[in-house]
Motif scaffolding. Structure first.
Motif, PDB file in Angstrom:
ATOM      1  N   GLU A   9       0.821  -1.216   0.000  1.00  0.00           N
ATOM      2  CA  GLU A   9       0.000   0.000   0.000  1.00  0.00           C
ATOM      3  C   GLU A   9       0.851   1.259   0.000  1.00  0.00           C
ATOM      4  OE1 GLU A   9      -2.346  -0.490   3.469  1.00  0.00           O
ATOM      5  OE2 GLU A   9      -3.707  -1.984   2.570  1.00  0.00           O
ATOM      6  N   GLN A  10       1.999   1.208   0.690  1.00  0.00           N
ATOM      7  CA  GLN A  10       2.859   2.383   0.819  1.00  0.00           C
ATOM      8  C   GLN A  10       3.855   2.536  -0.332  1.00  0.00           C
ATOM      9  OE1 GLN A  10       2.385   4.594   3.317  1.00  0.00           O
ATOM     10  NE2 GLN A  10       0.677   3.293   3.979  1.00  0.00           N
ATOM     11  N   ALA A  11       3.908   1.551  -1.209  1.00  0.00           N
ATOM     12  CA  ALA A  11       4.929   1.537  -2.264  1.00  0.00           C
ATOM     13  C   ALA A  11       4.732   2.669  -3.268  1.00  0.00           C
ATOM     14  CB  ALA A  11       4.896   0.200  -2.997  1.00  0.00           C
ATOM     15  N   LEU A  12       5.883   3.223  -3.714  1.00  0.00           N
ATOM     16  CA  LEU A  12       5.893   4.248  -4.759  1.00  0.00           C
ATOM     17  C   LEU A  12       6.608   3.658  -5.972  1.00  0.00           C
ATOM     18  CD1 LEU A  12       6.870   7.328  -2.559  1.00  0.00           C
ATOM     19  CD2 LEU A  12       4.596   6.746  -3.399  1.00  0.00           C
ATOM     20  N   SER A  13       5.909   2.798  -6.680  1.00  0.00           N
ATOM     21  CA  SER A  13       6.525   2.072  -7.797  1.00  0.00           C
ATOM     22  C   SER A  13       5.954   2.516  -9.132  1.00  0.00           C
ATOM     23  CB  SER A  13       6.303   0.566  -7.633  1.00  0.00           C
ATOM     24  OG  SER A  13       6.872   0.098  -6.435  1.00  0.00           O
ATOM     25  N   ARG A  14       6.757   2.348 -10.167  1.00  0.00           N
ATOM     26  CA  ARG A  14       6.263   2.579 -11.527  1.00  0.00           C
ATOM     27  C   ARG A  14       5.281   1.474 -11.903  1.00  0.00           C
ATOM     28  NH1 ARG A  14      11.912   3.627 -12.171  1.00  0.00           N
ATOM     29  NH2 ARG A  14      12.334   5.803 -12.712  1.00  0.00           N
ATOM     30  N   ASN A  15       4.536   1.687 -12.973  1.00  0.00           N
ATOM     31  CA  ASN A  15       3.591   0.657 -13.407  1.00  0.00           C
ATOM     32  C   ASN A  15       4.330  -0.503 -14.072  1.00  0.00           C
ATOM     33  OD1 ASN A  15       3.897   1.193 -16.330  1.00  0.00           O
ATOM     34  ND2 ASN A  15       2.844   3.105 -15.875  1.00  0.00           N
ATOM     35  N   LEU A  16       3.613  -1.592 -14.274  1.00  0.00           N
ATOM     36  CA  LEU A  16       4.217  -2.825 -14.784  1.00  0.00           C
ATOM     37  C   LEU A  16       4.846  -2.651 -16.162  1.00  0.00           C
ATOM     38  CD1 LEU A  16       1.516  -5.388 -13.638  1.00  0.00           C
ATOM     39  CD2 LEU A  16       3.905  -5.355 -12.909  1.00  0.00           C
TER      40      LEU A  16
END
Length: 324
Positions: A127-134
């Motif tokens: 939930e807290q992750a700041l990731s790029r999309n797949l």
């Protein structure tokens, strides 16, 4: 020139090449060390990729106690459960899609043995992750899958090597080194293989010089000499095994712990203590192999067979130690 001078001065020494089981151990222990170093490098690359894909997966900061402390999602980053998620669900969006119910079902289906706290932490970092999309992370995800496949190959090769090393060690007097608390199978095998035939040496100090862990004495005029750094003029494979053995003994050997404490009180650097402990182990190993006797512990809870058997991963029965 050094060789010519030694021959001319009649100071040359005779050294026989290893043969038999000890030679095989020598080859396999060096091969294992090489493979473990490659695996360590590969693991660093995998961690770097996970930082790009999902940084919080390796742990997150908790400020509830008044200061920051790192909370790990998995107790063992290279354990079965962690590797499963890196391979099949490396992106936080995939974990969130599963939800708590899906994670429990996965845990049962693949025998991951996920605890409730682990599931909650995994969902929290997702939930807290700041990731790029797949789509943007497609190259990293492809590389991650390839490197995880390579990691399984390294694990399998190292496992085969360790099994063979253990089998060979138990056929030699090197098995006596397993009676030393804090000395594992691979370290004992490396130490035994690199030491070679002890009958070629008259005292343990020759082994310390062979390892290059003897301190350099600096002396000027008629004054008293002072000890400096180790010479490092010797077998670097033996030197590394001595350092590893010393480090392990400082942490896990109750009989030798007072030696560690004395050096610590004198203000010695920890690495210097590990080397000193390794040199002490060389002296102990020399006496054990020369006299063909197991380690003599003063601890009341020490039992030779129990000490050895708990270290064996592939053999259920320890051969007799009555070799003297």
């Amino acid at each position: 020139m050094a060789i010519a001078h030694a021959i001319k001065s009649n100071k040359a020494t005779e050294n026989q090449l290893l043969n038999g089981v000890q030679r095989q151990l020598h080859v396999l222990t060096r091969a294992r060390r090489s493979e473990t170093r490659k695996r360590a490098s590969l693991r660093t690359e995998i961690r770097a990729l996970m930082d790009l894909i999902w940084r919080e997966y390796q742990g997150y900061a908790d400020y509830s106690a008044g200061r920051a402390r790192k909370i790990k999602v998995f107790s063992d980053f290279w354990g079965k459960a962690s590797l499963f998620f890196m391979e099949h669900y490396p992106h936080p969006a995939a974990v969130l899609k599963l939800g708590e119910t899906g994670l429990r079902k996965l845990s049962i289906q693949h025998n991951l043995k996920l605890r409730n706290t682990t599931i909650q932490k995994l969902l929290h970092v997702a939930e807290q992750a700041l990731s790029r999309n797949l789509q943007e992370l497609r190259p990293e995800l492809m590389l991650l899958k390839m490197k995880l496949r390579d990691l399984r190959t390294f694990d399998a090769k190292i496992n085969v090597l360790e099994q063979e090393i253990e089998n060979l060690l138990l056929q030699t007097d090197g098995r006596l080194l397993l009676t030393v608390p804090g000395l594992g199978v691979t370290t004992a095998a490396e130490l035994y293989a690199e030491i070679g035939d002890v009958s070629q040496y008259s005292n343990a100090n020759q082994l310390i010089k062979k390892a290059g862990t003897n301190p350099i004495v600096k002396q000027t005029g008629g004054g008293k000499g002072s000890y400096r750094k180790i010479s490092k003029q010797g077998n670097d494979h033996l030197r590394y095994a001595v350092y590893l053995a010393g480090k392990s003994l400082c942490m896990h050997n109750k009989d030798l712990k007072p030696f560690y404490d004395r050096l610590k009180e004198k203000g010695k650097h920890e690495r210097a203590i590990f080397v000193a402990m390794g040199n002490k182990m060389l002296k102990v190993a020399f006496a054990m192999l020369r006299d063909r006797l197991p380690f003599q512990s003063q601890c009341s809870d020490y039992h030779i067979l129990d000490e050895v058997n708990k270290k064996l991963n592939f053999n259920c029965v320890m051969p007799t130690l009555a070799v003297a």
